[in-house]
Design an enzyme around this catalytic site. Structure first.
Site: not given
Length: 471
Positions: A141, A256-258, A261
């Protein structure tokens, strides 16, 4: 997955403040938000870790947290969700993003934390968990964590597949990363591509350029509602559309994190890159359709009036650390305070500059000891402990173990009595957690023959004899 997914990256605290706007400020032409509820959740790399843990994946998070209320809150939320935490020391303040919302719309976002500052050295436990990972997700980040030299060297040496979710202000991926996952806007910034032509042509052209520059296995360009474009060693990209039955949604925060991951978890399970990207598109689409980050709350939002600032104990811990001191903690039921307890507490206090006692609540004691315990209520037990010169603060916890309280306080030394010492003694259940942030776990001697259970048994036996004699 037998080995954990290790998420590495900058964590922050996200807070949604929900309210109603019914009037305009009398001294300026701006709406007035009457706050009703507030919901906290981990953001940044913390959100990626939370999302993976919510799917039943074993997750460890290597991040940087300051000794402040926001850092304590992030740690509490993650530990409660089952994420193993390995924090580096962060100078300054933990970053926060506060969204003021009304009627489902964001009115204003307030950012706290100031300019990024380099974190401290990673604890040895953090480097060990990277070496044992089933897969690694770098969730950058742009606040500098993944520039940390020792951490970056460990990422470069890792044998597990690495998925790199980049940030335009962050460093390049380590060479040999299996997959990097920029969105289209990030990709254009990372490559300097002006974006001539269609979105597909830009993603293909710039994706291959980034793959070449960074020497990574593949680049998956996320395209929002249009799915993803995978640029791999072949010249023809793989276009992965979202499922046809998924509706478009407005709030894509965390998609985007989903995506990243899910891709990392799939690679750890043995999927090839194209399969991992297809799983990731489906998962991200379902996540957005379900409401995105707003649908993640694991507890009811807190009414505005119930939120408290940093506790006096957290302020004490912060002051001791700011002065370069050592924070010591110990824990237990302390149902009937006896000489053995006092000896342990005095020995613990001599190991540092303040001693925090983590005290089992009444409900916690009943769960551990049975319905007849505790003999003394938690308020009395806490008051007796706080009255001792060797105790600087008492924290009452309601869970079976003090893991959540420890995650908030992050003591430098965790102390238990000598019944855990010696060959064949059981490992302290909190040991791995404390070592995760570089803390030490020690035992201290105890006075033989002193125990609360023995004291209670002896008292009951004497009482029974007295009653029998009186007859």
């Amino acid at each position: 997955m037998s080995r954990p997914l290790v998420v590495v990256g900058d964590a922050l605290l996200d807070r949604d403040v929900e309210g109603a706007v019914n009037r305009v400020c009398p001294d300026a032409p701006v709406p007035v938000l009457d706050e009703r509820v507030s919901t906290d959740r981990p953001g940044g790399a913390g959100l990626a870790a939370l999302l993976a843990a919510a799917q039943g994946t074993e997750v460890a998070l290597v991040t940087a947290l300051a000794d402040d209320a926001a850092g304590a809150r992030i740690a509490e939320l993650l530990i409660t969700a089952g994420v193993r935490l390995y924090p580096l020391r962060l100078p300054g303040a933990t970053p926060e993003k506060i969204r003021l919302r009304a009627g489902g719309q964001t009115l204003l976002r307030l950012d706290r934390g100031g300019e990024p500052r380099p974190p401290g050295e990673p604890p040895e436990a953090a480097l060990e968990v990277l070496a044992s990972a089933g897969a690694i997700l770098v969730s950058d980040y742009g606040r500098g964590l993944v520039r940390q030299p020792a951490l970056r060297a460990a990422l470069a040496d890792a044998s597990a597949p690495v998925v790199w979710d980049p940030h335009p202000r962050g460093p390049v991926a380590v060479p040999g990363a299996r997959l990097t996952t920029p969105n289209l806007a990030e990709l254009r910034q990372l490559t300097g591509d002006a974006g001539a032509g269609s979105a597909l042509s830009t993603a293909t052209r710039a994706g291959h350029e980034l793959r070449r520059r960074w020497r990574v296995g593949a680049v998956a360009v996320t395209m929002g509602a249009d799915g993803a474009v995978l640029c791999h060693s072949g010249s023809t990209p793989l276009v992965v559309p979202p499922p046809s039955d998924v509706e478009r949604a407005e709030d894509t925060c965390g998609a985007g994190d989903r995506f990243a991951a899910t891709a990392a978890t799939a690679l750890a399970a043995g999927a090839v890159t194209s399969e991992a990207v297809q799983e990731a598109v489906a998962a991200a689409s379902a996540y957005v359709a379900a409401g995105g980050a707003a649908g993640l709350a694991r507890r009811e939002p807190q009414p505005a009036a119930s939120r408290r600032p940093a506790s006096a104990t957290e302020e004490l811990v912060a002051r001791v650390r700011a002065d370069g001191g050592t924070v010591v903690a110990t824990g237990g039921c302390f149902d009937i305070l006896h000489a053995g307890h006092v000896a342990t507490l005095q020995a613990a206090r001599r190991l540092g500059d303040c001693l925090v006692v983590c005290l089992n609540s009444d409900r916690s004691v009943r769960a551990l000891k049975g319905p007849d315990r505790p003999v003394n209520p938690e308020a009395d037990r806490a008051r007796l402990l706080a009255a001792l010169d060797c105790v600087d603060a008492v924290v009452v916890f309601d869970e079976p173990t003090p893991a959540t309280a420890l995650a908030r306080l992050r003591p430098d030394v965790w102390v238990k009595g000598g019944d855990y010492a010696g060959d064949g003694a059981p490992e302290l259940p909190e040991a791995e957690l404390v070592r995760g942030w570089g803390g030490r776990v020690v035992t201290v001697p105890y006075l033989a023959g002193r125990s609360t259970t023995a004291t209670i048994s002896a008292a009951r036996s004497r009482g029974a004899r007295l009653v029998k004699g009186a007859r």
